[in-house]
Enzyme design. Structure first.
Site, PDB file in Angstrom:
ATOM      1  N   GLU A 172     -44.991 -93.840  74.233  1.00 50.97           N
ATOM      2  CA  GLU A 172     -44.318 -93.050  73.178  1.00 50.97           C
ATOM      3  C   GLU A 172     -43.745 -91.740  73.715  1.00 50.97           C
ATOM      4  O   GLU A 172     -44.032 -90.655  73.193  1.00 50.97           O
ATOM      5  CB  GLU A 172     -45.286 -92.776  72.020  1.00 50.97           C
ATOM      6  CG  GLU A 172     -45.676 -94.023  71.278  1.00 50.97           C
ATOM      7  CD  GLU A 172     -46.453 -93.781  69.980  1.00 50.97           C
ATOM      8  OE1 GLU A 172     -46.894 -92.647  69.734  1.00 50.97           O
ATOM      9  OE2 GLU A 172     -46.612 -94.751  69.207  1.00 50.97           O
ATOM     10  N   GLU A 291     -47.709-101.839  69.815  1.00 50.19           N
ATOM     11  CA  GLU A 291     -48.604-101.213  68.830  1.00 50.19           C
ATOM     12  C   GLU A 291     -48.094-101.568  67.447  1.00 50.19           C
ATOM     13  O   GLU A 291     -46.959-101.216  67.097  1.00 50.19           O
ATOM     14  CB  GLU A 291     -48.647 -99.687  68.976  1.00 50.19           C
ATOM     15  CG  GLU A 291     -49.496 -99.207  70.128  1.00 50.19           C
ATOM     16  CD  GLU A 291     -49.625 -97.688  70.166  1.00 50.19           C
ATOM     17  OE1 GLU A 291     -49.710 -97.056  69.100  1.00 50.19           O
ATOM     18  OE2 GLU A 291     -49.635 -97.151  71.287  1.00 50.19           O
TER      19      GLU A 291
HETATM   20  O1  AHR Z   1     -52.908 -96.344  68.101  1.00 51.61           O
HETATM   21  C1  AHR Z   1     -53.059 -94.990  67.797  1.00 51.61           C
HETATM   22  C2  AHR Z   1     -51.971 -94.116  68.392  1.00 51.61           C
HETATM   23  O2  AHR Z   1     -50.760 -94.392  67.742  1.00 51.61           O
HETATM   24  C3  AHR Z   1     -51.643 -94.333  69.853  1.00 51.61           C
HETATM   25  O3  AHR Z   1     -52.462 -93.602  70.695  1.00 51.61           O
HETATM   26  C4  AHR Z   1     -50.239 -93.864  69.957  1.00 51.61           C
HETATM   27  O4  AHR Z   1     -49.518 -94.494  70.968  1.00 51.61           O
HETATM   28  C5  AHR Z   1     -49.655 -94.072  68.568  1.00 51.61           C
HETATM   29  O5  AHR Z   1     -49.022 -92.954  68.107  1.00 51.61           O
END
Ligand code: AHR
Length: 502
Positions: A172, A291
């Site tokens: 990210e 994610e």
């Molecule tokens: O999954 C929780 C968090 O969400 C992770 O660390 C991050 O990559 C995202 O913002």
């Protein structure tokens, strides 16, 4: 309400990469400590890993697991997690305002991954560090021996390299919250140089470059265009993230959110094609949706607590307790990935244990399945094969996020090896059951059908330590085969898996 669906052997989307059912484990909250690792737990093995958790992870058959972050990775020194445990430093984790004891590092995670029957997807730190750390970590993990880093690994007890194929180039990096966040041009340059160095070691690595951390980012989708412009020839996948929220407690709107997911994938797929065209390239970069999950139940409380809680080690954090409504959402998200499996090659549920996760643990006590364990498990076990381009005729409703949201959300997968057809169906209607007529054409004779149903009268129903089986699958009633036709009725607001033996 009626719905008609046709599945035809010749109408296919893509062969599904089994890594569509990947997962994610971050050094965050209790994911690692008292999640997978708890040396004093009654089920702990000789390396301190909880066997009860390994059993539940194996039950999901998740083929790949992303590690060690997430936001955590952007200020992480992987070298802190190697060597004798008593010599490892405790560090501040700037991402989650906690302390990291480093009692689990790459060796422990790799051993655990082997026991959990999952491949490793490793992330390098492109926030506080960069190319040099990435090449050292790669050499430590993958090189046979005879060099500084590979010999150090051998000295630390692991003779054979782990030969990890899939690597994330940071996490990210578009997010202002990220340690070492960068502009698209800065990140694109760094990611490309890092990819070149990693490829100089091994051409066959699969490298994932960061896309947007969500479709709501102001830099989306320009970020993807700039980053891919820098990196296109040296990476294999672009990473996307999305979390689903229902703060308003509006089920119809909530269940329509996968339409936004679908658009997000579609837009990035278009950007990939644009850069591919611009570069006159013959290769196609894929999407790694590494994610995704429902995340809102504890989100605002957690962010408040973090501000003044000091630097605790492995506190309870992001421990969303999922309900029955979330089963429907996770079912729709997975259906979207199956229908987009031509471009989404990998995806990781975020996360795996305790932290926004399908598996929960009590320190020193039980481990149990959250409600969302089941739709993920069913997709992972039975959603492998060829994704089918179904023809779906269902009534629709209009939501804020999209018009024409189908009451029937369905995907279909043909597993030619085992001779099965599997359909995953969510009835989004709060008012009516769906009478589904499903025509099966060109697959040969359909012999038997099984219907598995998840339904609860209370959308807020949860599984807890004291009531772990409150929401669970049951045998659905009344699916019938006649000629090439399958018919069944699915209750309002329900999740179904329908399996046909050919
Ligand atoms: O999954 C929780 C968090 O969400 C992770 O660390 C991050 O990559 C995202 O913002």
């Amino acid at each position: 309400m009626k719905a008609r669906v046709t599945a035809h052997a010749r109408y296919i989307i893509a062969d599904i990469d089994k890594r569509l059912y990947g997962s994610f484990l971050e050094h965050l909250g209790r994911a690692v400590y008292t999640g997978i690792y708890e040396p004093d737990h009654p089920t702990a093995d000789s390396s301190g890993m909880r066997q009860d958790v390994i059993d539940l992870v194996r039950g999901l058959d998740t083929p790949i697991c992303r590690y060690p972050g997430g936001n955590f990775v952007s200020a992480y020194n992987w070298e802190d997690g190697i060597g004798p445990k008593e010599d490892r430093p405790t560090r501040l984790d700037l991402a989650w305002h906690t302390s990291e004891s480093n009692q689990v590092g790459i060796h422990e995670f790799a051993d655990w991954a082997e026991k959990a029957n999952t491949e490793m997807m490793l992330a390098v730190n492109l926030g506080s560090r960069g190319l040099d750390e990435a090449r050292a970590f790669l050499e430590y993990v993958n090189h046979e021996g005879g060099t500084y880093w590979s010999d150090l690994r051998r000295k630390n007890g692991r003779a054979d390299p782990w030969d990890v194929k899939v690597w994330c180039l940071g996490n990210e990096m578009d997010g202002p919250w990220q340690v070492g966040a960068k502009s698209a041009a800065e990140y694109g340059h760094l990611a490309n140089e890092t990819a070149k160095a990693m490829r100089a070691y091994d051409q066959s690595l699969e490298l994932i470059v960061c896309g947007s951390s969500g479709p709501g980012m102001t830099t989306f989708p320009e970020w993807e265009a700039t980053v891919l412009d820098h990196t296109y020839e040296n990476v294999d996948h672009i990473s996307l993230h999305m979390y689903f929220e229902n703060y308003e407690k509006n089920t119809a709107e909530f269940l329509a959110l996968p339409e936004k997911l679908d658009r997000y994938i579609g837009t990035v797929s278009g950007v990939i094609d644009y850069i591919k065209g611009k570069k006159r390239s013959s290769k196609t970069v894929g999407i790694s949706f590494d994610e995704w999950n429902v995340w809102y139940h504890e989100r605002e409380n957690d962010m408040e607590r973090i501000k003044d809680w000091g630097w605790p080690h492995a506190p309870a954090l992001l421990e969303d307790i999922y309900n029955f409504e979330d089963v429907l959402q996770v079912g729709c998200i997975l259906n979207t990935f199956i229908r987009r499996s031509d471009v989404v090659r990998m995806a990781c549920i975020a996360q795996l244990v305790n932290v926004i996760a399908p598996i929960m643990t009590a320190p020193g006590g039980a481990a149990w399945k959250q409600t969302i364990y089941y739709p993920f498990q069913f997709a992972s076990l039975y959603g492998r094969g060829t994704a089918l381009q179904l023809d779906v005729d269902s009534l629709t409703y209009n939501a804020d996020v999209a018009a024409g949201v189908s009451y029937l959300d369905i995907s279909g997968v043909h597993d030619a090896t085992n001779g099965t057809l599997t359909f995953f169906a969510v009835n989004r209607s709060a008012d009516e059951p769906l009478e589904i007529d499903l025509e099966i054409e060109g697959f040969g004779t359909a012999k038997t059908v099984e219907h598995t149903l998840i339904k609860h009268q209370d959308l807020e129903a949860k599984n807890t330590k004291n009531n772990p089986n409150n929401v669970k699958p049951e045998v659905g009633g009344g699916a019938k085969l006649s000629g090439g036709k399958l018919s069944l009725s699915v209750p309002s607001l329900s999740y179904s898996m329908i399996r046909v033996q050919l």
